[in-house]
Design a protein around this motif. Sequence first.
Motif, PDB file in Angstrom:
ATOM      1  N   GLY A   1       0.797  -1.218   0.000  1.00 21.28           N
ATOM      2  CA  GLY A   1       0.000   0.000   0.000  1.00 21.28           C
ATOM      3  C   GLY A   1       0.826   1.263   0.000  1.00 21.28           C
ATOM      4  N   VAL A   2       2.136   1.128  -0.161  1.00 19.75           N
ATOM      5  CA  VAL A   2       3.050   2.271  -0.147  1.00 19.75           C
ATOM      6  C   VAL A   2       3.271   2.762  -1.576  1.00 19.75           C
ATOM      7  N   SER A   3       3.280   4.079  -1.750  1.00 25.25           N
ATOM      8  CA  SER A   3       3.506   4.652  -3.076  1.00 25.25           C
ATOM      9  C   SER A   3       4.897   4.290  -3.587  1.00 25.25           C
ATOM     10  N   LYS A   4       4.982   3.964  -4.852  1.00 24.93           N
ATOM     11  CA  LYS A   4       6.275   3.640  -5.458  1.00 24.93           C
ATOM     12  C   LYS A   4       7.066   4.911  -5.733  1.00 24.93           C
ATOM     13  N   SER A   5       8.376   4.769  -5.738  1.00 25.96           N
ATOM     14  CA  SER A   5       9.228   5.909  -6.045  1.00 25.96           C
ATOM     15  C   SER A   5       9.120   6.257  -7.529  1.00 25.96           C
ATOM     16  N   GLU A   6       9.466   7.511  -7.842  1.00 22.18           N
ATOM     17  CA  GLU A   6       9.426   7.937  -9.239  1.00 22.18           C
ATOM     18  C   GLU A   6      10.369   7.108 -10.098  1.00 22.18           C
ATOM     19  N   GLU A   7      11.519   6.758  -9.542  1.00 24.58           N
ATOM     20  CA  GLU A   7      12.491   5.940 -10.281  1.00 24.58           C
ATOM     21  C   GLU A   7      11.903   4.568 -10.606  1.00 24.58           C
ATOM     22  N   GLU A   8      11.202   3.973  -9.647  1.00 23.54           N
ATOM     23  CA  GLU A   8      10.617   2.655  -9.858  1.00 23.54           C
ATOM     24  C   GLU A   8       9.499   2.713 -10.893  1.00 23.54           C
ATOM     25  N   ILE A   9       8.675   3.766 -10.828  1.00 25.51           N
ATOM     26  CA  ILE A   9       7.587   3.918 -11.799  1.00 25.51           C
ATOM     27  C   ILE A   9       8.151   4.095 -13.197  1.00 25.51           C
ATOM     28  N   ASN A  10       9.184   4.942 -13.328  1.00 27.11           N
ATOM     29  CA  ASN A  10       9.788   5.171 -14.644  1.00 27.11           C
ATOM     30  C   ASN A  10      10.411   3.897 -15.203  1.00 27.11           C
ATOM     31  N   ARG A  11      10.989   3.094 -14.316  1.00 26.52           N
ATOM     32  CA  ARG A  11      11.586   1.834 -14.769  1.00 26.52           C
ATOM     33  C   ARG A  11      10.505   0.900 -15.309  1.00 26.52           C
ATOM     34  N   GLU A  12       9.369   0.828 -14.616  1.00 20.04           N
ATOM     35  CA  GLU A  12       8.291  -0.039 -15.079  1.00 20.04           C
ATOM     36  C   GLU A  12       7.646   0.492 -16.361  1.00 20.04           C
ATOM     37  N   LEU A  13       7.535   1.827 -16.475  1.00 19.51           N
ATOM     38  CA  LEU A  13       7.010   2.405 -17.707  1.00 19.51           C
ATOM     39  C   LEU A  13       7.921   2.061 -18.890  1.00 19.51           C
ATOM     40  N   GLY A  14       9.210   2.157 -18.680  1.00 18.82           N
ATOM     41  CA  GLY A  14      10.160   1.791 -19.723  1.00 18.82           C
ATOM     42  C   GLY A  14      10.061   0.316 -20.081  1.00 18.82           C
ATOM     43  N   GLN A  15       9.833  -0.518 -19.068  1.00 20.66           N
ATOM     44  CA  GLN A  15       9.698  -1.953 -19.318  1.00 20.66           C
ATOM     45  C   GLN A  15       8.466  -2.238 -20.179  1.00 20.66           C
ATOM     46  N   VAL A  16       7.344  -1.540 -19.913  1.00 22.21           N
ATOM     47  CA  VAL A  16       6.128  -1.739 -20.698  1.00 22.21           C
ATOM     48  C   VAL A  16       6.372  -1.336 -22.153  1.00 22.21           C
ATOM     49  N   GLN A  17       7.050  -0.194 -22.355  1.00 17.77           N
ATOM     50  CA  GLN A  17       7.338   0.246 -23.721  1.00 17.77           C
ATOM     51  C   GLN A  17       8.210  -0.774 -24.455  1.00 17.77           C
ATOM     52  N   TRP A  18       9.211  -1.281 -23.752  1.00 22.42           N
ATOM     53  CA  TRP A  18      10.114  -2.262 -24.360  1.00 22.42           C
ATOM     54  C   TRP A  18       9.361  -3.551 -24.684  1.00 22.42           C
ATOM     55  N   LEU A  19       8.527  -4.013 -23.744  1.00 26.22           N
ATOM     56  CA  LEU A  19       7.755  -5.230 -23.976  1.00 26.22           C
ATOM     57  C   LEU A  19       6.764  -5.039 -25.122  1.00 26.22           C
ATOM     58  N   GLY A  20       6.156  -3.851 -25.209  1.00 27.47           N
ATOM     59  CA  GLY A  20       5.226  -3.581 -26.291  1.00 27.47           C
ATOM     60  C   GLY A  20       5.889  -3.704 -27.650  1.00 27.47           C
ATOM     61  N   ARG A  21       7.074  -3.108 -27.792  1.00 29.39           N
ATOM     62  CA  ARG A  21       7.807  -3.190 -29.061  1.00 29.39           C
ATOM     63  C   ARG A  21       8.289  -4.609 -29.316  1.00 29.39           C
ATOM     64  N   LEU A  22       8.643  -5.318 -28.244  1.00 27.63           N
ATOM     65  CA  LEU A  22       9.086  -6.693 -28.392  1.00 27.63           C
ATOM     66  C   LEU A  22       7.956  -7.572 -28.928  1.00 27.63           C
ATOM     67  N   PHE A  23       6.755  -7.444 -28.357  1.00 28.66           N
ATOM     68  CA  PHE A  23       5.617  -8.238 -28.825  1.00 28.66           C
ATOM     69  C   PHE A  23       5.232  -7.843 -30.245  1.00 28.66           C
ATOM     70  N   LEU A  24       5.298  -6.552 -30.554  1.00 29.70           N
ATOM     71  CA  LEU A  24       4.977  -6.103 -31.899  1.00 29.70           C
ATOM     72  C   LEU A  24       5.940  -6.712 -32.914  1.00 29.70           C
ATOM     73  N   MET A  25       7.246  -6.635 -32.626  1.00 34.51           N
ATOM     74  CA  MET A  25       8.232  -7.164 -33.562  1.00 34.51           C
ATOM     75  C   MET A  25       8.190  -8.690 -33.603  1.00 34.51           C
ATOM     76  N   ALA A  26       7.867  -9.322 -32.478  1.00 33.61           N
ATOM     77  CA  ALA A  26       7.728 -10.779 -32.471  1.00 33.61           C
ATOM     78  C   ALA A  26       6.598 -11.199 -33.400  1.00 33.61           C
ATOM     79  N   ALA A  27       5.514 -10.420 -33.403  1.00 33.03           N
ATOM     80  CA  ALA A  27       4.392 -10.723 -34.305  1.00 33.03           C
ATOM     81  C   ALA A  27       4.793 -10.500 -35.761  1.00 33.03           C
ATOM     82  N   VAL A  28       5.526  -9.408 -36.014  1.00 27.60           N
ATOM     83  CA  VAL A  28       5.978  -9.126 -37.385  1.00 27.60           C
ATOM     84  C   VAL A  28       6.855 -10.260 -37.894  1.00 27.60           C
ATOM     85  N   ILE A  29       7.814 -10.686 -37.050  1.00 30.30           N
ATOM     86  CA  ILE A  29       8.747 -11.739 -37.464  1.00 30.30           C
ATOM     87  C   ILE A  29       8.054 -13.094 -37.541  1.00 30.30           C
ATOM     88  N   GLY A  30       7.155 -13.358 -36.588  1.00 31.73           N
ATOM     89  CA  GLY A  30       6.547 -14.681 -36.497  1.00 31.73           C
ATOM     90  C   GLY A  30       5.436 -14.942 -37.498  1.00 31.73           C
TER      91      GLY A  30
END
Length: 498
Positions: free
Chosen positions: A153-182
């Motif tokens: 129930g504790v708020s996440k730090s800005e650094e942690e939120i930014n890291r997870e946001l970056g992870q979502v963007q990376w995963l999104g592009r990964l799934f997109l390119m995986a679909a293109v290649i596959g």
Amino acid sequence: MRYLPLLMVYFAFGAQGISSIALSFWIKDHLQMSAAAIAGVTFWANIPWTMKIVFGQLVDGVKILGSQRKAYIYLGAGLQIVATTVLVRIAGGLDWFFGFSAVGRVLDLFPVLTQGQLYLVFMVLTAAGFMIQDVVADTMSTEVVDRVDSDTGVSKSEEEINRELGQVQWLGRLFLMAAVIGTGGVVAGFLAGIFKGQLHIVFTINYALPIISLVGVLFVRLNPVPSSPLNWQVLGGGAALGIFATTTGLLLGSYSQVVVLVVSFVFLVYLIRKVGLGRSIALAAATIFIYRAMPGAGPGVNWWMIDVLKFDEDFFGVLGQITSILGVVGLLVFRKTITERPLRFTLLWLTMVGAVVSLPTIGLYYGVHEMLGVGARTVAFFDTAISAPLGQLSMVPMLVIIARSCPVGQAATQFALMASLMNVALSASDLGAKFLNTIYVVKQQQVDAAGIIVQMADYSQLGHLLIITWAIGLLVPLVAILVLLRNTGPARPGDTSS
């Protein structure tokens, strides 16, 4: 697992190439449209993408039946389902639905519209469906990340939120390119080959794409966000532009595309001035616009490769697989070059290398490979392998400059504006290809329903067309780069000077 439902939307977007090779062969063998007419259809299919900033406003500020995100995915998926139905029908499928269903008989547009007109409907609806889902997916990618730890129930730090946001963007592009290649490349070529003569079966697979998106959005969990106030200049102007483009297309015929292109460009430039882009971004945008607006040779090149070089579905699948895989490799290998060097250097390099790797196609047409004792497929294979890494690079410098230079709080608007402007550039490229194909006419063989040849193939002017597009694609960007970027350096954060 929290992000998987959203990633399914990205996967569906990337998997659209699964029927691309079948579509290319179907257009060639059955649609009987000229190369110029097909380039014109592609022009109209790009128009929905210029409306991306308008739908960004709607997604942020307007709820549909109480839903601010998911309803728009439903809308985009619905447009895709309708588009797929149109394509499958004109390719000869869905007889059971259109023949025995009362609803089907009402919806059967065959007596009203020609195959070419229905193909245009399919292309525009498909583009609109994917565009809407693309806008929503990018928006939801910032809202699937929890700001509060679910266990403590504790708020996440800005650094942690930014890291997870970056992870979502990376995963999104990964799934997109995986679909293109596959799903593209070899798989698309295999499907087109095995169902040759029954390509409507391949097109039916397209129904799976909106279903994947719908399943994903049903289970996605988003953090609630307040609606943003609407920018009525953007929304009203965009809606007016859409109505204008549709009306103009219906009333002005052959001149409508030029009018719509000019008005779209002027409208976006007006918006760019309103948001106050800095001089460095404006010059960079103008240069990249010119670079991306260079005309191609059109579908006649593929027709010639099929008819004369005897490239089949499987080989086009191999070339597509190379393009998709090495496109990702290019982004990784040239990451530092395109993000750390000045834009002037990057575009000069891309222009020069692009011109060099275009030469083998011209050589194939004039039989240079036969003089050298090399097979046409070998030349095409290595040419694709060399040129593929360049395909995804041209927009990256623009995105980097915006990220570094735009004022805080304006990133989304500026990214959407640039995406719309660059899609207008692609429309300009299609219009240029259409114009050149009316001068250098390329004809494929056409056969009527009785098997009688009604038009003989004529590729005699294709060589001139290839040389002209090569020269334009080299010289015009070089002049633009040397003139517009002569005194510019790397953009600095906070540069909003005009």
